[in-house]
Write a protein that holds these residues in place. Structure first.
Motif, PDB file in Angstrom:
ATOM      1  N   GLU A  66       4.471  -9.441   7.341  1.00 14.58           N
ATOM      2  CA  GLU A  66       4.632  -8.073   6.852  1.00 14.58           C
ATOM      3  C   GLU A  66       5.895  -7.932   6.003  1.00 14.58           C
ATOM      4  O   GLU A  66       6.119  -6.900   5.391  1.00 14.58           O
ATOM      5  N   ARG A  83      -5.923  -9.370   5.858  1.00 10.08           N
ATOM      6  CA  ARG A  83      -6.026  -8.534   7.039  1.00 10.08           C
ATOM      7  C   ARG A  83      -6.322  -9.444   8.227  1.00 10.08           C
ATOM      8  O   ARG A  83      -7.304 -10.177   8.229  1.00 10.08           O
ATOM      9  N   GLY A  84      -5.447  -9.414   9.223  1.00 11.47           N
ATOM     10  CA  GLY A  84      -5.633 -10.233  10.416  1.00 11.47           C
ATOM     11  C   GLY A  84      -6.767  -9.698  11.284  1.00 11.47           C
ATOM     12  O   GLY A  84      -7.165  -8.537  11.158  1.00 11.47           O
ATOM     13  N   ASP A  85      -7.271 -10.534  12.166  1.00 12.64           N
ATOM     14  CA  ASP A  85      -8.331 -10.120  13.084  1.00 12.64           C
ATOM     15  C   ASP A  85      -7.894  -8.898  13.879  1.00 12.64           C
ATOM     16  O   ASP A  85      -6.850  -8.899  14.527  1.00 12.64           O
ATOM     17  N   GLU A  87      -6.734  -6.113  12.891  1.00 12.35           N
ATOM     18  CA  GLU A  87      -5.633  -5.334  12.319  1.00 12.35           C
ATOM     19  C   GLU A  87      -6.171  -4.321  11.320  1.00 12.35           C
ATOM     20  O   GLU A  87      -7.128  -4.588  10.595  1.00 12.35           O
ATOM     21  N   ASP A  88      -5.544  -3.152  11.286  1.00  9.78           N
ATOM     22  CA  ASP A  88      -5.950  -2.086  10.371  1.00  9.78           C
ATOM     23  C   ASP A  88      -5.164  -2.098   9.065  1.00  9.78           C
ATOM     24  O   ASP A  88      -5.390  -1.278   8.201  1.00  9.78           O
ATOM     25  N   TYR A  89      -4.221  -3.008   8.944  1.00 10.50           N
ATOM     26  CA  TYR A  89      -3.320  -3.014   7.796  1.00 10.50           C
ATOM     27  C   TYR A  89      -3.329  -4.388   7.128  1.00 10.50           C
ATOM     28  O   TYR A  89      -3.744  -5.375   7.711  1.00 10.50           O
ATOM     29  N   SER A  91      -1.362  -7.576   5.378  1.00 15.13           N
ATOM     30  CA  SER A  91      -0.112  -8.330   5.408  1.00 15.13           C
ATOM     31  C   SER A  91      -0.059  -9.199   4.165  1.00 15.13           C
ATOM     32  O   SER A  91      -1.087  -9.520   3.569  1.00 15.13           O
TER      33      SER A  91
END
Length: 99
Positions: A66, A83-85, A87-89, A91
Motif C-alpha cells: 500500500e 487487488r488481494g484476495d 480485499e476491497d481496495y 494495492s
C-alpha cells in the motif's frame, strides 16, 4: 543508496534481528516471523543446497504494498495495481529485476 539482497540461509545470524524488524513494520506477530525463518533455515540445513536466487531461476521479484513511492527509491519499479484476495481496495505492485 545501494542495497544488497542476501539469502537468510547464508547469514542465519540475522534471523532474530530480521524477525524483529519485520514485526515492527507490519505488526505480524513476532513468533510468526521467527517460526517462518526457523523453518527456512532448517530446510536449508537439511537440503544442503547452496544456491543464490539467480541460480534458482528467479530473475524478477514482485511486491504488493500500500506504500506509494517508497520502493522506487530502492530500485523497484511500479508494475500495476492489484487487488488481494478478499480485499476491497487496490494495492501497488512493484517489480525488481535481479542482476
Amino acid at each position: 543508496m545501494e542495497y544488497e539482497i542476501i539469502a537468510l540461509r547464508d547469514h542465519p545470524q540475522w534471523a532474530e534481528k530480521a524477525a524483529r524488524w519485520f514485526h515492527s513494520k507490519w505488526k505480524v506477530p513476532l513468533e510468526a516471523y521467527e517460526e517462518s525463518m526457523a523453518q527456512c533455515l532448517a530446510g536449508a540445513l537439511l537440503s544442503h543446497v547452496c544456491t543464490d536466487m539467480a541460480a534458482m531461476g528467479i530473475d524478477t521479484l514482485y511486491l504488493a504494498t500500500e506504500h506509494t513511492s517508497f520502493y522506487e527509491r530502492y530500485g523497484w519499479e511500479f508494475f500495476c495495481e492489484v487487488r488481494g484476495d478478499g480485499e476491497d481496495y487496490l494495492s501497488r505492485m512493484y517489480r525488481h529485476q535481479m542482476k
